[in-house]
Scaffold this motif. Structure first.
Motif, PDB file in Angstrom:
ATOM      1  N   LEU A 115     -33.211  10.322  36.023  1.00 34.87           N
ATOM      2  CA  LEU A 115     -33.248  10.113  34.704  1.00 34.87           C
ATOM      3  C   LEU A 115     -33.630  11.385  34.061  1.00 34.87           C
ATOM      4  CD1 LEU A 115     -32.699   8.595  31.841  1.00 34.87           C
ATOM      5  CD2 LEU A 115     -35.131   7.612  32.098  1.00 34.87           C
ATOM      6  N   ILE A 116     -34.570  11.936  34.482  1.00 35.85           N
ATOM      7  CA  ILE A 116     -35.223  13.357  33.976  1.00 35.85           C
ATOM      8  C   ILE A 116     -34.124  14.370  33.922  1.00 35.85           C
ATOM      9  CG2 ILE A 116     -37.050  15.082  34.280  1.00 35.85           C
ATOM     10  CD1 ILE A 116     -38.932  12.947  35.105  1.00 35.85           C
ATOM     11  N   ALA A 117     -33.518  14.197  35.469  1.00 33.67           N
ATOM     12  CA  ALA A 117     -32.477  15.396  35.770  1.00 33.67           C
ATOM     13  C   ALA A 117     -31.442  15.173  34.690  1.00 33.67           C
ATOM     14  CB  ALA A 117     -31.918  15.087  37.070  1.00 33.67           C
ATOM     15  N   ALA A 118     -30.798  13.970  34.558  1.00 32.28           N
ATOM     16  CA  ALA A 118     -29.727  13.908  33.708  1.00 32.28           C
ATOM     17  C   ALA A 118     -30.122  14.072  32.155  1.00 32.28           C
ATOM     18  CB  ALA A 118     -29.444  12.194  33.707  1.00 32.28           C
ATOM     19  N   ARG A 119     -31.352  13.951  31.659  1.00 29.46           N
ATOM     20  CA  ARG A 119     -31.664  14.262  30.329  1.00 29.46           C
ATOM     21  C   ARG A 119     -31.745  15.773  30.212  1.00 29.46           C
ATOM     22  NH1 ARG A 119     -32.170  11.634  25.839  1.00 29.46           N
ATOM     23  NH2 ARG A 119     -34.143  12.257  25.405  1.00 29.46           N
TER      24      ARG A 119
END
Length: 548
Positions: A115-119
């Motif tokens: 999720l952090i990478a996608a954000r």
């Protein structure tokens, strides 16, 4: 002046766009702005539930927000510089596509790391949107008239910031939707904005020969900012303040940013033109934006956590409880925008807004897990009023001082430092919050005669449902009490914005789209007073006259 060819009509001069045409062109831009704002606000109330279900920690909670701010910050000046070189409309559309892809990937994430990478990827698109919307509006409307339309911007901002948390809360509280739709919901809105822009937005196409993009400077700026923010996120948690990691990371950030300054001085087309950002108005607006961004993003992002974890409200209820702040943003931006357009004076409103922002955060700095919601709402209302009167008007003050050819770099520079302040604020205040929460939970568990490691899950994880009732009460009290402390820090940071606002020069906003038009009007008026022949108007003015 560079050899730049545009097809723009001189707004504020004969042949300018009508109010209706401007509103039609603004429709897609406002929807784009709405999408960018909702991408952050829709997560604010849902994030405690999201991180809880993904078994994430307080550090990961902070990084879901910081990752977007980090990449948006690093790419904002690049997008702004590209807007001075290439077609602004196409750049906005590219940033929308990146945003849509990032949103879809975020919704498919299987753990907090993904999720952090996608954000982070999504933030590249957000950086483009937050810079380019301001640039596009500046290319359409002169500064004096822009205050009139700031009310619409404020309305969209308030709708996104009120509707986002409410929408996020409803989504996570609706069993047949789930938190993933907090990210999917922005996809159709962005696609609609893309279609509207194609149909309504008409901006001048700048054609320049021998265009050179300062890739080295952009890389150094992005790397320096990234290393600094990563250090802020992990210091005092993963490693102490005085450690080899601190010296290595801070030293690397300083070296990278110093190299970036040297490169920008020598670059033919610098990403951040030092000649612009060192001007008094621009420099003070940047300082004010840095403080406002740090206080606003850093403080407001934890309100959803305060209401849900500290007070025990549902995500939907937490969204409703943030309405006073958004009402303040809406009312103050509309009223101040109208008054600024009427008088042409901008400094008094920025100063008042900065003072009100400090007062609001000062009130919120006294709250704990038992504070009256009326008092909390009054503090949020003041914060909203302060944000509405300062954030957009600091950008407007800078746009008033630069030529149209530099509007992208100047606007994005302010947005860059505002995002940098926001990212630093989230990182610093998140680290402070995590430290205070951990300390208080450990103390309260010991006072209750419970071994610290028995409730250690509450100090790092946000899934309160997995904790016994006694531990849940201790964790909620710790979060509720620690939140007031970070708002007090936000108030101290916002004082810097007051100082910057007071030092701004009092100016009257120009009524022309470009500085060249203003200078020509002044020269013509002086010639008429002196009784001398009127000078030959520049080619741009002649072309504008021929369009009548």
């Amino acid at each position: 002046m560079s050899a730049t060819t545009t097809t723009a009509r001189p707004t504020g001069q004969p042949g300018q766009m009508s109010h209706r045409q401007t509103l039609e062109a603004l429709s897609g831009l406002l929807l784009v702005l709405f999408v960018a704002l909702v991408s952050s606000t829709v997560v604010s109330t849902a994030l405690p539930r999201i991180i809880g279900e993904l078994n994430g920690s307080q550090t990961q909670y902070t990084w879901v927000v910081t990752a977007t701010l980090l990449t948006a910050t690093a790419t904002t000046p690049i997008w702004g510089k590209l807007a001075d070189l290439f077609n602004k409309k196409q750049l906005i559309q590219i940033s929308i596509v990146i945003f849509v892809l990032g949103s879809a990937i975020a919704g498919l994430s299987q753990n907090a790391g993904q999720l952090i990478a996608a954000r982070a990827f999504q933030g590249i698109g957000v950086g483009g949107l937050q810079a380019l919307v301001q640039v596009a509006i500046a290319a359409m409307i002169p500064p004096r008239e822009r205050g009139r339309y700031n009310g619409y911007l404020g309305g969209v901002m308030a709708l996104a910031t009120v509707g986002g948390p409410l929408l996020g809360g409803l989504i996570v509280d609706t069993s047949w939707l789930g938190w993933r739709w907090c990210f999917f919901v922005g996809v159709p809105i962005a696609i609609i904005a893309l279609v509207l822009l194609q149909a309504t937005l008409r901006l001048p196409t700048i054609r320049r020969d021998n265009v050179k993009i300062d890739y080295l400077g952009a890389t150094l700026i992005a790397a320096g900012v990234s290393v600094l923010l990563i250090w802020i996120s992990f210091v005092d948690g993963t490693f102490p303040w005085v450690s080899w990691q601190t010296f290595a990371m801070v030293g690397a950030a300083v070296v990278l940013l110093l190299l970036a300054v040297l490169v920008e001085k020598r670059a033919a087309e610098p990403v951040v033109p030092l000649g612009i950002v060192t001007q008094r108005t621009t420099a003070l607006s940047i300082l004010g934006s840095l403080a406002v961004g740090m206080a606003m993003f850093g403080g407001a992002v934890f309100l959803g956590q305060y209401f849900q974890i500290g007070r025990g409200y549902s995500p939907t209820e937490a969204g409703l409880l943030t309405i006073p702040m958004m009402a303040g943003v809406l009312l103050s931006s509309i009223i101040a925008g109208r008054l600024i357009s009427r008088s042409g004076k901008i400094k008094p409103y920025i100063v008042v807004g900065a003072v009100v922002l400090v007062a609001g955060f000062g009130m919120l700095g006294t709250i704990d897990h038992t504070t009256s919601l009326v008092f909390v709402g009054a503090g949020m209302l003041l914060v909203g009023i302060g944000v509405g009167m300062t954030m957009q008007n600091l950008v407007l003050a800078v746009q008033n001082t630069v030529a149209l050819k530099d509007i992208g770099a100047a606007s994005s520079s302010v947005a860059f430092f505002r995002s940098l302040g926001g990212a630093m604020g989230v990182s610093i205040l998140g680290a402070v919050l995590a430290h205070r929460v951990t300390t208080q939970i450990t103390h309260d568990l010991a006072a209750a005669g419970v071994p610290a490691d028995a409730g250690s899950g509450g100090t790092s994880a946000l899934n309160l449902d997995a904790l016994p009732d006694a531990f849940q009460h201790i964790v909620r009290a710790a979060y509720g009490d620690a939140t007031g402390h970070i708002f007090l820090i936000s108030a101290a940071i916002a004082v810097v914005g007051v100082i910057a606002a007071l030092l701004l020069r009092p100016v009257t906003l120009r009524t022309s789209l470009d500085l060249a038009d203003t200078e020509q009007a002044i020269t013509t008026a002086a010639a008429a007073i002196d009784g001398v022949a009127e000078p030959e108007p520049p080619a741009a003015a002649q072309n504008g006259a021929r369009r009548l």
